[in-house]
Design an enzyme around this catalytic site. Sequence first.
Site: not given
Ligand code: HPA
Ligand code: ZN
Length: 334
Positions: A275-276, A14, A197
């Site tokens: 994630d990011d 992810h 989430e």
């Molecule tokens: N959630 C939703 N969209 C996203 C995310 C996330 O964690 N990271 C990048 N786009």
């Molecule tokens: Zn994500």
Amino acid sequence: MAAYIRALPKAELHLHIEGSLEPGMLLALAEKHGIELPYDSEAALQEAYSFTQLQDFLDIYFKGAGVLLDADDFYQLTRAYLERVHADGVVHCEIFFDPQTHTDRGVPFATVMDGISRALKDGERDLGISSRLILSFLRHLSEADAEKTLDEALPYRGEIAAVGLDSSEHGQPPEKFSRVFARARSEGFLTVAHAGEEGPPEYIRQALDDLKVVRIDHGVRCEEDLDLCRRLASEKIPLTVCPLSNTKLAVFDRMESHNLKRLMDMGLVITINSDDPAYFGGYVGANYRAVAEALSLDYDDIRALARNSITASFLPEDQKKAWLECIDAVARPD
Ligand code: HPA
Ligand code: ZN
């Protein structure tokens, strides 16, 4: 524990490639392309990375991605990510990219694919990291837009393993994308989706029932629905959990409150991901270390998480078996 975490072969499942755009590269690409930014230093960007919810982050993430224009930008971005996670002991990664973030700005789909794909091929050759690509639809846009994006992806079927769903979750139920996901499956793509989430457990059910996903991205709000937890455990649907993301976006108020250990104890297949990482303060290794410390995880927990990352991946069974044997062979310091 940090040495053990580093030594374990791990998969990251992810990771949004646009979310690995570090402030230094963001500023350099802005300068390369003559783009004016409201931030003039890495420190000013870091200061802006303070979020109270998903939308705060998305607003800044989409703006940041505006500096990615040519294939070389996408190449550099992907290469930097691979080099970074190589140092964390990542041996396989499954990377999201958001084509609509780029095609809506006039960057051709082919440019995005060219840069990312070349970097992934070179990364496998130079660093030994295998990979898959996951095309993610932006859920705040229409299903018709997603259909157009799927059309653009068809010539790249051999290079894209799966489709996914990301961006703002509130008010954007997975069910809205049932038809485009059905077509993607009929074209041979696997499916995954961000759900649970910020959104309710019902969105996780829809992702399973309407989108037929093989993994849930995040999914941590499943805990509010015990029947759903039992189903995720019995069907062995992995969750790609992103602890530093969850605390940065206030899904949990602090790492000590994270529910991933409770979900593991209920029998769910939990994986750890970043994630990011450029926005949330750490790559996959930092995510493992943060949960190990805050939740007092032991060596068996950490090994289980690394094993899950391989089991939940899209690698063929023989490669999974080989990596699992490598994981089990890693010596513990005790
Ligand atoms: N959630 C939703 N969209 C996203 C995310 C996330 O964690 N990271 C990048 N786009
Ligand atoms: Zn994500």
